[in-house]
Design an enzyme around this catalytic site. Sequence first.
Site, PDB file in Angstrom:
ATOM      1  N   GLU A  55       0.850  -1.192   0.000  1.00  0.00           N
ATOM      2  CA  GLU A  55       0.000   0.000   0.000  1.00  0.00           C
ATOM      3  C   GLU A  55       0.889   1.245   0.000  1.00  0.00           C
ATOM      4  O   GLU A  55       1.902   1.290   0.698  1.00  0.00           O
ATOM      5  CB  GLU A  55      -0.891   0.014   1.257  1.00  0.00           C
ATOM      6  CG  GLU A  55      -1.842   1.204   1.293  1.00  0.00           C
ATOM      7  CD  GLU A  55      -2.675   1.296   2.571  1.00  0.00           C
ATOM      8  OE1 GLU A  55      -2.256   0.746   3.611  1.00  0.00           O
ATOM      9  OE2 GLU A  55      -3.740   1.945   2.525  1.00  0.00           O
ATOM     10  N   LYS A 134      -9.669   2.599  -2.476  1.00  0.00           N
ATOM     11  CA  LYS A 134      -9.952   2.126  -1.109  1.00  0.00           C
ATOM     12  C   LYS A 134     -11.338   2.598  -0.684  1.00  0.00           C
ATOM     13  O   LYS A 134     -11.623   3.804  -0.694  1.00  0.00           O
ATOM     14  CB  LYS A 134      -8.871   2.662  -0.167  1.00  0.00           C
ATOM     15  CG  LYS A 134      -8.880   2.098   1.228  1.00  0.00           C
ATOM     16  CD  LYS A 134      -7.664   2.672   1.980  1.00  0.00           C
ATOM     17  CE  LYS A 134      -7.400   2.010   3.295  1.00  0.00           C
ATOM     18  NZ  LYS A 134      -6.128   2.511   3.885  1.00  0.00           N
ATOM     19  N   CYS A 179      -5.901  -2.608   2.499  1.00  0.00           N
ATOM     20  CA  CYS A 179      -5.649  -2.486   3.942  1.00  0.00           C
ATOM     21  C   CYS A 179      -6.905  -2.491   4.812  1.00  0.00           C
ATOM     22  O   CYS A 179      -7.475  -3.530   5.071  1.00  0.00           O
ATOM     23  CB  CYS A 179      -4.778  -1.265   4.198  1.00  0.00           C
ATOM     24  SG  CYS A 179      -3.833  -1.433   5.731  1.00  0.00           S
TER      25      CYS A 179
END
Length: 314
Positions: A55, A134, A179
């Site tokens: 990431e 994300k 994540c």
Amino acid sequence: MSALAASGALPRASLLQFHVTEDKAVNLKTARSKIEESLSGGGGGEKPKLLVLPEVWNSPYATSAFTEYAEELPSVEKGEDMMGSESAKMLSEAAKEFEVFIVGGSVPEREGEDIYNTCMVFNPAGVLVAKHRKVHLFDIDVPGGISFKESDTLTAGGDLLTTFETGDRLFGTVGVGICYDIRFPEMALLLTKERDVSMICLPGAFNMTTGPAHWELLQRARAVDCQAYVLTASPARATDEMLEKVKKEGKFPPYTAWGHSTAVNPWGEVIGTCNEGEAIVEVEIDMRKSKEMKTNIPTALQKRSDLYKVDVEA
Ligand SMILES: O=C(O)CCC(=O)C(=O)O
């Protein structure tokens, strides 16, 4: 028995864990050289067919840095038009040169006034085949532990399910998250329900508070929930010396990543992992294991949808 099983050659995937600095040019160079290293095939065996990068690998992981490092990224529809993005160009060229799928970690993306935390996926022809922004932003406050607020500068993505196809001889349908997305089982369950994924790749950068407690646990949980492989790649943890340098000379607050890039199989076993330093973790993937799990323990068919629902808006 499939040709794959008959030849015994299972496809391999590699997780690339490396240091990230404040110098974007250095980060691009490091990422490119790690890609090359992971495919140099020292052991004479099969080269990996899929790589996962960490990431935010081209920028410091700091909300105050994202705007400065952000690039306009291509869209899947625009194919090979890299929009002048150095990061997209490097990933696309490397995927094509080495004929490998690259799940390109994530980089800050600018679109108009908005900045996203975005993962691009390139196929072995260098074509952008998926892009995930994300969806769940990392906004947490654990007193005495970690406070982070991505929403200070980032906008959350609006497309929940991102997948790409690799074919049954490789990894089947692969899902993508970033994540904090891993904390939301509904998203992973929907990747299984709607797209029947065999594998989910999640570039991540956990920290020294939640990393030791939850990083591996969440990966194993999502693997068992989804009966699929879960692959994560993190930045390497800055050494004390690097942290001191950032504190003294750096422009942005330092971030201490947990590291421990990991691969978990559909049974929930860790099949490859590392510590906090730079590493390349190479694992074999047998997507039949995902199918086997789904047949042997058919939870997807046993859901009590009359009592509860995991649903996605069209
Ligand atoms: O969920 C966590 O504990 C960490 C998440 C994170 O570091 C991120 O989303 O970047």
